[in-house]
Design a protein around this motif. Structure first.
Motif, PDB file in Angstrom:
ATOM      1  N   LYS A   3       0.531  -0.841   0.158  1.00 16.94           N
ATOM      2  CA  LYS A   3      -0.274   0.286   0.332  1.00 16.94           C
ATOM      3  C   LYS A   3       0.622   0.995   0.282  1.00 16.94           C
ATOM      4  CE  LYS A   3      -3.786   2.414   2.823  1.00 16.94           C
ATOM      5  NZ  LYS A   3      -4.459   2.058   3.419  1.00 16.94           N
ATOM      6  N   GLU A  14      -6.654   8.421   2.881  1.00 15.80           N
ATOM      7  CA  GLU A  14      -7.511   6.816   3.515  1.00 15.80           C
ATOM      8  C   GLU A  14      -9.166   7.476   3.758  1.00 15.80           C
ATOM      9  OE1 GLU A  14      -6.235   3.921   5.172  1.00 15.80           O
ATOM     10  OE2 GLU A  14      -5.201   4.928   4.598  1.00 15.80           O
ATOM     11  N   THR A  16     -10.804   7.986   1.061  1.00 16.06           N
ATOM     12  CA  THR A  16     -11.067   7.190   0.228  1.00 16.06           C
ATOM     13  C   THR A  16     -11.595   5.575  -0.002  1.00 16.06           C
ATOM     14  OG1 THR A  16     -10.447   9.244  -1.203  1.00 16.06           O
ATOM     15  CG2 THR A  16     -11.398   6.669  -2.479  1.00 16.06           C
ATOM     16  N   PHE A  17     -10.282   4.818   1.163  1.00 19.13           N
ATOM     17  CA  PHE A  17     -10.654   3.798   1.068  1.00 19.13           C
ATOM     18  C   PHE A  17     -11.370   3.059   2.238  1.00 19.13           C
ATOM     19  CE2 PHE A  17      -5.477   4.266   0.298  1.00 19.13           C
ATOM     20  CZ  PHE A  17      -5.836   3.697  -0.936  1.00 19.13           C
ATOM     21  N   CYS A  20     -14.730   2.434  -0.499  1.00 11.98           N
ATOM     22  CA  CYS A  20     -14.420   1.632  -0.772  1.00 11.98           C
ATOM     23  C   CYS A  20     -14.582   0.571  -0.363  1.00 11.98           C
ATOM     24  CB  CYS A  20     -13.179   1.598  -1.069  1.00 11.98           C
ATOM     25  SG  CYS A  20     -12.271   2.542  -2.373  1.00 11.98           S
ATOM     26  N   LYS A  21     -14.449  -0.032   1.534  1.00 12.48           N
ATOM     27  CA  LYS A  21     -14.574  -0.814   2.152  1.00 12.48           C
ATOM     28  C   LYS A  21     -16.571  -0.344   2.334  1.00 12.48           C
ATOM     29  CE  LYS A  21     -10.552  -1.808   3.812  1.00 12.48           C
ATOM     30  NZ  LYS A  21      -9.635  -2.000   5.100  1.00 12.48           N
ATOM     31  N   LEU A  31      -7.423   7.108  -7.790  1.00  9.85           N
ATOM     32  CA  LEU A  31      -7.605   5.593  -7.489  1.00  9.85           C
ATOM     33  C   LEU A  31      -7.544   4.426  -8.357  1.00  9.85           C
ATOM     34  CD1 LEU A  31      -9.138   3.811  -4.466  1.00  9.85           C
ATOM     35  CD2 LEU A  31     -10.935   4.595  -6.226  1.00  9.85           C
ATOM     36  N   TYR A  34      -4.057   3.854  -9.043  1.00 11.07           N
ATOM     37  CA  TYR A  34      -4.006   2.964  -7.376  1.00 11.07           C
ATOM     38  C   TYR A  34      -4.178   1.239  -7.292  1.00 11.07           C
ATOM     39  CZ  TYR A  34      -3.404   1.698  -3.097  1.00 11.07           C
ATOM     40  OH  TYR A  34      -3.227   0.784  -1.739  1.00 11.07           O
ATOM     41  N   PHE A  35      -5.164   1.162  -8.077  1.00 10.26           N
ATOM     42  CA  PHE A  35      -5.404  -0.293  -8.154  1.00 10.26           C
ATOM     43  C   PHE A  35      -4.674  -1.283  -8.552  1.00 10.26           C
ATOM     44  CE2 PHE A  35     -10.456   0.797  -5.788  1.00 10.26           C
ATOM     45  CZ  PHE A  35      -9.611   1.008  -5.445  1.00 10.26           C
ATOM     46  N   MET A 106     -12.910  -6.654   0.375  1.00  7.96           N
ATOM     47  CA  MET A 106     -12.168  -5.686   0.337  1.00  7.96           C
ATOM     48  C   MET A 106     -11.217  -5.717   1.102  1.00  7.96           C
ATOM     49  SD  MET A 106     -13.267  -2.990  -2.196  1.00  7.96           S
ATOM     50  CE  MET A 106     -13.019  -5.281  -2.869  1.00  7.96           C
ATOM     51  N   ILE A 111      -6.534  -2.330   0.448  1.00  9.64           N
ATOM     52  CA  ILE A 111      -6.447  -0.281   0.937  1.00  9.64           C
ATOM     53  C   ILE A 111      -6.767  -0.308   1.970  1.00  9.64           C
ATOM     54  CG2 ILE A 111      -7.896  -1.380  -1.285  1.00  9.64           C
ATOM     55  CD1 ILE A 111     -10.413  -1.451  -0.074  1.00  9.64           C
TER      56      ILE A 111
END
Length: 111
Positions: A3, A14, A16-17, A20-21, A31, A34-35, A106, A111
């Motif tokens: 990460k 952070e 944003t993660f 996503c979760k 983003l 990043y993935f 996730m 992430i």
């Protein structure tokens, strides 16, 4: 470690993660890339930028215990082999699809 390596290249906040979760995936190029960075670093992306089912599953079997594979395998089955011509977009679509298959996936991606 993975990460932090990808965050140096693609600065994603952070929160944003956290979103996503919880199933909220911002339509954000940083983003998405990043993935892609995390999946490429894990060697889960083909040279053409595609997440191919068999190599992806084989690599994850080497990296993950069976209990984790029970969660991840259905996402690999349903969310790979879908090329839209851009590695960042492919990675983003995979992550979104994985969440839809089982939100617990996730927990097993950086992430």
């Amino acid at each position: 470690m993975l990460k932090s390596v990808c965050l140096k290249k693609h600065a994603v906040p952070e929160d944003t993660f956290v979103k996503c979760k919880n199933g909220e995936f911002a339509n954000d190029e940083t983003l998405k890339c990043y993935f892609a960075c995390t999946l490429k670093t894990m060697q889960l992306v083909s040279p053409k930028g595609i997440l191919e089912k068999k190599p992806f599953a084989d690599k994850m079997r080497m990296l993950s215990p069976p209990s984790i594979m029970e969660v991840i395998l259905p996402a690999i089955e349903q969310c790979t082999d879908k090329d839209v011509g851009n590695v960042c977009e492919n990675a983003f679509n995979f992550m979104k699809c994985s969440y839809e298959v089982n939100s617990k996936t996730m927990n097993y991606f950086p992430i």
